[in-house]
Design a protein around this motif. Structure first.
Motif, mmCIF file in Angstrom:
data_model
loop_
_atom_site.group_PDB
_atom_site.id
_atom_site.type_symbol
_atom_site.label_atom_id
_atom_site.label_comp_id
_atom_site.label_asym_id
_atom_site.label_seq_id
_atom_site.Cartn_x
_atom_site.Cartn_y
_atom_site.Cartn_z
ATOM 1 N N LYS A 32 45.928 46.942 24.147
ATOM 2 C CA LYS A 32 44.777 46.997 23.625
ATOM 3 C C LYS A 32 43.712 45.907 24.243
ATOM 4 C CE LYS A 32 45.826 50.199 20.789
ATOM 5 N NZ LYS A 32 45.742 51.675 21.167
ATOM 6 N N GLY A 33 43.943 45.504 25.385
ATOM 7 C CA GLY A 33 43.086 44.603 26.206
ATOM 8 C C GLY A 33 43.154 43.066 25.731
ATOM 9 N N LYS A 34 44.147 42.772 25.039
ATOM 10 C CA LYS A 34 44.475 41.364 24.669
ATOM 11 C C LYS A 34 45.116 40.506 25.876
ATOM 12 C CE LYS A 34 45.457 42.907 19.868
ATOM 13 N NZ LYS A 34 46.608 43.459 19.069
ATOM 14 N N LEU A 35 45.746 40.968 26.437
ATOM 15 C CA LEU A 35 46.533 39.897 27.659
ATOM 16 C C LEU A 35 46.009 40.432 28.586
ATOM 17 C CD1 LEU A 35 50.216 39.810 26.634
ATOM 18 C CD2 LEU A 35 48.619 37.959 26.935
ATOM 19 N N PHE A 36 45.787 41.846 28.987
ATOM 20 C CA PHE A 36 45.542 42.340 30.300
ATOM 21 C C PHE A 36 44.240 42.918 30.502
ATOM 22 C CE2 PHE A 36 50.119 43.001 29.721
ATOM 23 C CZ PHE A 36 50.787 42.080 30.380
ATOM 24 N N SER A 37 43.539 42.983 31.704
ATOM 25 C CA SER A 37 42.461 43.561 32.093
ATOM 26 C C SER A 37 42.640 44.307 33.458
ATOM 27 C CB SER A 37 41.075 42.781 32.092
ATOM 28 O OG SER A 37 41.221 41.692 33.249
ATOM 29 N N TYR A 38 41.999 45.223 33.770
ATOM 30 C CA TYR A 38 42.724 46.216 34.970
ATOM 31 C C TYR A 38 41.384 46.430 35.983
ATOM 32 C CZ TYR A 38 45.756 46.958 31.200
ATOM 33 O OH TYR A 38 46.789 46.714 30.238
ATOM 34 N N LYS A 39 41.350 46.627 37.306
ATOM 35 C CA LYS A 39 40.616 46.971 38.173
ATOM 36 C C LYS A 39 41.537 47.842 39.221
ATOM 37 C CE LYS A 39 36.420 46.381 37.610
ATOM 38 N NZ LYS A 39 35.161 47.095 37.711
ATOM 39 N N PRO A 40 41.080 48.852 39.755
ATOM 40 C CA PRO A 40 41.844 49.483 40.765
ATOM 41 C C PRO A 40 41.401 48.829 42.131
ATOM 42 C CG PRO A 40 39.725 50.971 40.327
ATOM 43 C CD PRO A 40 39.958 49.599 39.207
ATOM 44 N N MET A 41 42.667 48.966 42.781
ATOM 45 C CA MET A 41 42.535 48.153 44.146
ATOM 46 C C MET A 41 41.481 49.099 45.043
ATOM 47 S SD MET A 41 46.345 49.043 45.753
ATOM 48 C CE MET A 41 46.990 48.159 44.783
ATOM 49 N N GLN A 42 40.932 50.071 44.679
ATOM 50 C CA GLN A 42 39.871 50.782 45.359
ATOM 51 C C GLN A 42 38.319 49.966 45.008
ATOM 52 O OE1 GLN A 42 42.168 52.233 43.605
ATOM 53 N NE2 GLN A 42 43.223 53.378 45.375
ATOM 54 N N ASP A 43 38.346 49.022 44.229
ATOM 55 C CA ASP A 43 37.217 48.445 44.038
ATOM 56 C C ASP A 43 36.986 47.237 45.179
ATOM 57 O OD1 ASP A 43 35.149 46.724 42.888
ATOM 58 O OD2 ASP A 43 35.522 47.470 40.828
ATOM 59 N N LEU A 44 36.368 47.316 46.103
ATOM 60 C CA LEU A 44 36.075 46.282 47.029
ATOM 61 C C LEU A 44 35.755 45.011 46.649
ATOM 62 C CD1 LEU A 44 35.115 48.587 50.041
ATOM 63 C CD2 LEU A 44 37.523 48.041 49.211
ATOM 64 N N GLU A 45 34.711 45.087 45.464
ATOM 65 C CA GLU A 45 34.243 44.043 45.258
ATOM 66 C C GLU A 45 35.312 42.937 44.286
ATOM 67 O OE1 GLU A 45 30.843 42.620 41.789
ATOM 68 O OE2 GLU A 45 30.399 44.256 42.999
ATOM 69 N N VAL A 46 36.182 43.680 43.562
ATOM 70 C CA VAL A 46 37.087 42.741 42.737
ATOM 71 C C VAL A 46 38.057 42.236 43.777
ATOM 72 C CG1 VAL A 46 38.873 44.497 42.131
ATOM 73 C CG2 VAL A 46 38.214 42.557 40.767
ATOM 74 N N LEU A 47 38.310 43.074 44.728
ATOM 75 C CA LEU A 47 39.284 42.497 45.816
ATOM 76 C C LEU A 47 38.535 41.224 46.666
ATOM 77 C CD1 LEU A 47 40.560 45.885 47.520
ATOM 78 C CD2 LEU A 47 41.423 44.548 45.611
ATOM 79 N N GLN A 48 37.507 41.431 46.896
ATOM 80 C CA GLN A 48 36.812 40.333 47.514
ATOM 81 C C GLN A 48 36.769 39.034 46.565
ATOM 82 O OE1 GLN A 48 32.746 40.832 48.688
ATOM 83 N NE2 GLN A 48 33.020 39.686 50.397
ATOM 84 N N ASP A 49 36.420 39.264 45.034
ATOM 85 C CA ASP A 49 36.536 38.256 44.369
ATOM 86 C C ASP A 49 37.843 37.379 44.201
ATOM 87 O OD1 ASP A 49 33.470 38.762 43.841
ATOM 88 O OD2 ASP A 49 34.263 39.803 41.957
ATOM 89 N N PHE A 50 38.897 38.129 44.369
ATOM 90 C CA PHE A 50 40.166 37.688 44.078
ATOM 91 C C PHE A 50 40.903 37.348 45.468
ATOM 92 C CE2 PHE A 50 40.111 39.709 39.688
ATOM 93 C CZ PHE A 50 40.471 38.540 39.050
ATOM 94 N N ASN A 51 40.061 37.457 46.661
ATOM 95 C CA ASN A 51 40.754 37.297 47.756
ATOM 96 C C ASN A 51 41.748 38.223 48.166
ATOM 97 O OD1 ASN A 51 40.039 35.838 50.250
ATOM 98 N ND2 ASN A 51 40.904 33.921 49.591
ATOM 99 N N ILE A 52 41.844 39.378 47.833
ATOM 100 C CA ILE A 52 43.057 40.407 48.131
ATOM 101 C C ILE A 52 42.531 41.151 49.354
ATOM 102 C CG2 ILE A 52 44.236 42.316 47.141
ATOM 103 C CD1 ILE A 52 43.494 41.006 44.253
ATOM 104 N N THR A 53 43.505 41.031 50.312
ATOM 105 C CA THR A 53 43.272 41.934 51.315
ATOM 106 C C THR A 53 43.885 43.372 51.467
ATOM 107 O OG1 THR A 53 45.409 41.123 52.439
ATOM 108 C CG2 THR A 53 43.493 39.668 52.809
ATOM 109 N N ALA A 54 43.379 44.234 52.228
ATOM 110 C CA ALA A 54 44.138 45.452 52.478
ATOM 111 C C ALA A 54 45.650 45.507 52.664
ATOM 112 C CB ALA A 54 43.519 46.179 53.584
ATOM 113 N N GLN A 55 46.070 44.466 53.399
ATOM 114 C CA GLN A 55 47.496 43.995 53.456
ATOM 115 C C GLN A 55 48.405 43.797 52.185
ATOM 116 O OE1 GLN A 55 45.201 42.854 55.374
ATOM 117 N NE2 GLN A 55 45.466 43.901 57.323
ATOM 118 N N ASP A 56 47.542 43.168 51.393
ATOM 119 C CA ASP A 56 47.987 42.638 49.870
ATOM 120 C C ASP A 56 48.376 44.192 49.126
ATOM 121 O OD1 ASP A 56 47.944 39.937 50.426
ATOM 122 O OD2 ASP A 56 46.067 39.844 49.591
ATOM 123 N N CYS A 57 47.230 44.912 49.223
ATOM 124 C CA CYS A 57 47.177 46.251 48.637
ATOM 125 C C CYS A 57 48.567 47.232 48.993
ATOM 126 C CB CYS A 57 45.753 47.044 48.493
ATOM 127 S SG CYS A 57 44.707 46.065 47.851
#
Length: 147
Positions: A32-57
């Motif tokens: 119920k959102g207490k521990l975890f929040s979620y974003k799809p790896m298709q969200d390029l903005e969040v990938l950039q915010d977390f420094n996640i590459t296409a290779q990471d995905c």
């Protein structure tokens, strides 16, 4: 006035994978959102915010400690850590990790499922956006399935 803190962990998942979305929906119901929040790896903005590459995905889902984003788990390690964080999960994960060879088998199974997920479980026609997206600081401010 109290300060609203973000969920302690962020999960980056494949929002086009039927299996991944089904697992996220189960986690949403359990947590119920207490521990975890979620974003799809298709969200390029969040990938950039977390420094996640296409290779990471390509290596599977990620679990990121929101308080210290350098702490992150990937693939089967992320799945284990998510399980460990759930109520009573640490008992099962400790046992799983302690049994000789079981972790190795689990890692290989995760890799096979990850690499064949669309063939095995299908691909969604649209990307799933969680009820508890990253940045949703309180249960009352989350809007269901709004990207």
């Amino acid at each position: 006035m109290s300060t609203i803190l973000p969920q302690p962990y962020s999960i980056i998942y494949d929002g086009n994978c039927n299996l991944c979305v089904s697992l996220v929906r189960v986690l949403e119901e359990l947590d119920k959102g207490k521990l975890f929040s979620y974003k799809p790896m298709q969200d390029l903005e969040v990938l950039q915010d977390f420094n996640i590459t296409a290779q990471d995905c390509e290596m599977g889902m990620l679990l990121i400690d929101s308080r210290n984003p350098e702490n992150r788990w990937q693939g089967s390690d992320a799945a284990e850590e998510i399980g460990r964080l759930l109520p009573l999960g640490s008992i099962f994960i400790s046992t799983y990790r302690a049994l000789p060879g079981v972790k190795w088998i689990g890692d290989r199974a995760y890799d096979q499922i990850r690499d064949n997920r669309y063939v095995l479980f299908g691909r969604r026609s649209s990307t799933y956006h969680s009820t508890y997206p990253i940045g949703c600081a309180s249960l009352g401010s989350c809007d269901s399935n709004i990207p």
